[in-house]
Write an enzyme that holds these catalytic residues in place. Structure first.
Site, short mmCIF file in Angstrom:
data_model
loop_
_atom_site.label_atom_id
_atom_site.label_comp_id
_atom_site.label_asym_id
_atom_site.label_seq_id
_atom_site.Cartn_x
_atom_site.Cartn_y
_atom_site.Cartn_z
CB SER A 119 -0.87 0.06 1.25
OG SER A 119 -1.74 -1.00 1.32
CG HIS A 140 -2.42 -0.73 -3.98
ND1 HIS A 140 -2.81 0.56 -3.74
CD2 HIS A 140 -2.57 -1.40 -2.81
CE1 HIS A 140 -3.18 0.66 -2.48
NE2 HIS A 140 -3.04 -0.51 -1.89
CD GLU A 152 -3.63 3.13 -6.56
OE1 GLU A 152 -4.15 4.25 -6.41
OE2 GLU A 152 -2.84 2.65 -5.73
CG ASN A 190 -3.66 4.10 0.18
OD1 ASN A 190 -4.87 4.17 0.38
ND2 ASN A 190 -3.00 2.96 0.25
N1 NAD Z 1 -5.78 -4.37 4.45
C1 NAD Z 1 -5.91 -3.47 3.48
O1 NAD Z 1 -6.85 -2.66 3.50
C2 NAD Z 1 -4.94 -3.42 2.34
C3 NAD Z 1 -5.35 -2.88 1.12
C4 NAD Z 1 -4.47 -2.89 0.02
C5 NAD Z 1 -3.20 -3.40 0.19
N2 NAD Z 1 -2.81 -3.92 1.41
C6 NAD Z 1 -1.46 -4.47 1.49
O2 NAD Z 1 -1.56 -5.88 1.35
C7 NAD Z 1 -0.52 -6.51 2.11
C8 NAD Z 1 -1.14 -7.50 3.07
O3 NAD Z 1 -2.03 -6.79 3.94
P1 NAD Z 1 -3.19 -7.53 4.74
O4 NAD Z 1 -4.07 -6.46 5.28
O5 NAD Z 1 -3.76 -8.63 3.93
O6 NAD Z 1 -2.35 -8.17 5.94
P2 NAD Z 1 -2.68 -9.42 6.86
O7 NAD Z 1 -1.94 -9.21 8.13
O8 NAD Z 1 -4.15 -9.69 6.91
O9 NAD Z 1 -2.02 -10.66 6.06
C9 NAD Z 1 -0.66 -10.79 5.87
C10 NAD Z 1 -0.39 -12.29 5.68
O10 NAD Z 1 0.94 -12.46 5.24
C11 NAD Z 1 1.45 -13.61 5.86
N3 NAD Z 1 2.90 -13.57 5.79
C12 NAD Z 1 3.76 -12.84 6.51
N4 NAD Z 1 5.02 -13.10 6.12
C13 NAD Z 1 4.92 -14.02 5.12
C14 NAD Z 1 5.85 -14.70 4.32
N5 NAD Z 1 7.17 -14.49 4.45
N6 NAD Z 1 5.39 -15.56 3.38
C15 NAD Z 1 4.06 -15.76 3.23
N7 NAD Z 1 3.16 -15.16 3.97
C16 NAD Z 1 3.58 -14.30 4.90
C17 NAD Z 1 0.88 -13.58 7.26
O11 NAD Z 1 0.94 -14.85 7.89
C18 NAD Z 1 -0.55 -13.11 6.97
O12 NAD Z 1 -1.41 -14.20 6.72
C19 NAD Z 1 0.28 -5.37 2.77
O13 NAD Z 1 1.37 -5.05 1.95
C20 NAD Z 1 -0.73 -4.23 2.80
O14 NAD Z 1 -0.12 -2.97 2.81
C21 NAD Z 1 -3.66 -3.96 2.47
#
Ligand code: NAD
Length: 283
Positions: A119, A140, A152, A190
């Site tokens: 993000s 994204h 994106e 964002n």
């Molecule tokens: N939550 C949102 O609103 C949102 C929106 C767009 C983008 N993002 C981006 O998406 C990404 C994930 O966010 P999220 O909210 O899903 O987080 P989350 O905490 O729900 O999930 C992250 C997952 O990654 C796993 N993980 C961590 N290290 C790992 C590895 N080395 N190999 C495989 N899996 C691994 C964790 O176990 C977890 O299941 C981030 O980069 C975040 O910035 C989030």
């Protein structure tokens, strides 16, 4: 190159949603998380949302079964070797992502595309952990990924045209509405939304109004589909604070910095919907 099998790394909120979108578009998905339990939880989540789709007659039971049949869950990165595209959605931490990309580059075929769903981190900095940054691109998605149309598609100075075009076409193929952008802090949405939501939270204190009043003002007066406090609760206070801090670090604009009220909520574990309490209570 034909993309038939997609790897999704990290099966949390976003990874599970992205995997679901790809499965529903008819692709094979190899999902990787760090433990079988986390993988299983994502399968249950996808099953739950697809079942709701069947109830609402948006898809048939056969479609659902076929979609889930295309999902395989792994814990080893090496099991992503046959994927033509890998979308990384692991924790928002530069070190974690750089390590993953360094590992992925050694595992997948030389023409496979590596995408990050970050993000607020720099796609360029993630790509520089590889020796082939031309195949790294940002994709994204927005939360919830199965619902929100935007992706994106982010180009760094090193991304090749071929890789960028393939990522863009892939987003279209899975039914999304891609927009092309460059690797600038916060990309498009964002960069605009984070300082705007921070302003909304500051107004709560300045104007001495309740979250209910602020939300009512923005939905009824500005036509927002959802009030800012409801939105921050949905995104997660921790996720929003983390993204604000990352943008502030890069841009040094005061509006980017998370308001103290949000930092205090984050520290108290009042993270919004996911913990049952944020600006509102969700019992
Ligand atoms: N939550 C949102 O609103 C949102 C929106 C767009 C983008 N993002 C981006 O998406 C990404 C994930 O966010 P999220 O909210 O899903 O987080 P989350 O905490 O729900 O999930 C992250 C997952 O990654 C796993 N993980 C961590 N290290 C790992 C590895 N080395 N190999 C495989 N899996 C691994 C964790 O176990 C977890 O299941 C981030 O980069 C975040 O910035 C989030």
């Amino acid at each position: 190159m034909e993309i038939a099998r997609v790897g999704v790394v990290g099966l949390g909120t976003m990874g599970a949603g992205i995997a679901q979108v790809c499965l529903q578009a008819g692709l094979e998905v190899v999902g990787r998380d760090v433990s079988p339990e986390l993988g299983e939880r994502s399968r249950e989540r996808i099953d739950h949302y697809l079942s709701r789709g069947v109830e609402k007659e948006r898809l048939t039971q056969e479609d659902k079964d076929a979609a889930l049949g295309r999902l395989s869950l792994v814990t080893e990165l090496a099991d992503l070797a046959s994927c033509q595209l890998v979308i990384e959605a692991a924790f928002e931490d530069l070190g974690v992502k750089r390590e993953l990309f360094g590992g992925l580059e050694r595992i997948v075929q030389p023409d496979a595309i590596l995408a990050t769903n970050t993000s607020a981190l720099s796609v360029t900095e993630i790509a520089s952990a590889t020796s082939s940054p031309e195949r790294v691109v940002g994709m994204h998605f927005f939360n919830p990924a199965p619902v929100l149309p935007l992706v994106e598609v982010i180009r760094t100075a090193h991304t090749s045209d071929e890789v960028f075009d393939a990522a863009y076409a892939f987003a279209q193929r899975i039914g999304k509405e891609p927009v092309a952008c460059n690797d600038t802090p916060g990309f498009i949405v964002n960069r605009i939304l984070i300082p705007l939501l921070n302003d909304c939270v500051r107004v709560l204190d300045e104007a001495r109004v309740t979250p209910e009043s602020l939300d009512a003002a923005m939905t009824n007066g500005a036509g927002w589909p959802m009030g800012p406090c409801t939105l921050v609760d949905l995104v997660g206070i921790d996720v929003h604070v983390h993204a604000s801090e990352a943008l502030y670090e890069k841009l040094r604009e005061p509006r980017m910095a998370p308001p103290p009220r949000l930092v205090a909520m984050r520290n108290a574990g009042l993270l919004g919907r996911k913990t049952g309490r944020g600006f509102y209570s969700y019992e």
